[in-house]
Enzyme design. Sequence first.
Site, PDB file in Angstrom:
ATOM      1  CB  ALA A 136      -0.929   0.000   1.211  1.00 24.25           C
ATOM      2  CG  ASP A 137       2.563   5.182  -1.600  1.00 21.28           C
ATOM      3  OD1 ASP A 137       3.458   5.214  -0.737  1.00 21.28           O
ATOM      4  OD2 ASP A 137       2.334   6.141  -2.371  1.00 21.28           O
ATOM      5  CB  THR A 138      -1.125   6.509   2.615  1.00 20.06           C
ATOM      6  OG1 THR A 138      -1.753   5.238   2.792  1.00 20.06           O
ATOM      7  CG2 THR A 138      -2.107   7.609   3.013  1.00 20.06           C
ATOM      8  CB  THR A 174      -4.695   4.477   0.812  1.00 20.93           C
ATOM      9  OG1 THR A 174      -4.446   5.365   1.897  1.00 20.93           O
ATOM     10  CG2 THR A 174      -3.912   3.186   1.046  1.00 20.93           C
ATOM     11  CB  ALA A 175      -2.542   2.911  -4.388  1.00 21.79           C
TER      12      ALA A 175
END
Length: 281
Positions: A136-138, A174-175
């Site tokens: 994840a990335d935010t 978020t991805a």
Amino acid sequence: MSNSHTLTPADPPPSYEDASRPTSQPSSAPDSTNPLPSPMGQIPRPLTIRPLDLPALNKVRGKRVILASQSPRRRQLLASIGLRDIECIPSAFPENLPKSLSPFEYVLQTATNKAIEVYRREIDSEKGEPSLIIAADTVVVSHKGDILEKPKGQVEHIRMLTTLRDTGDHKVYTAVAVMAPLESAKDPGYNLETHVEETTVKFDSNVVTDALILSYVMTREGIDKAGGYGIQGTGSILVERIEGTYDNVVGLPLRATLQLIEKVMEPEDETEDEYTQSDDE
């Protein structure tokens, strides 16, 4: 005579480099007594609940499940759906994509590359092939469209929170990228599903004074968080309202993540049927 006095911490707060390092290596499963991050005003629930009995989750129980992150918040959120035996293996993918990308593309490409990097590193591990990889990335995006990640120093941290207070609503993106290796040799060798979640957050400009911002910055709670604050902690005092999912602001939209897990864990023959139908169409 006034009884008021200034409270001075006994020790200065840690540096941004020191505070951003994990204090210890995350264990494979959080303590069952640790509370989950909870929305403001709600009592945290202990991790003593029975795990969800779902086919996709049951398939990976007792197998290698990797979270491509060292975030304790994401690990706790996954534990809340029963994924407690998780290995935390941070990705080595450099998070330096150009900020000229849209926030949607920025987080999507970063999360996808994080998952792929860990997959390639761990696919031939002595521990065995992973059954599931979650990355994840935010990022926080100001009202002006600036992508904000983790603050690198106190001055930047203060400026970041002041900007979020003074410029109106901001967005949290978020991805999530979820991967599961295929048993067959079909290229590229894995199922990959992605999702990007958006939540709107507004700081309370009447409450969030310069003094409060400075005081919050000195706690160092927001040092390892996109946008420089943690809504699940003391940072909740900065927030007036949100529109969207709370756990997305924490760092992992849990409902969407579960849906991705269910998709990548589908039997291969079902997945192949979908590809065949798409080709025929």
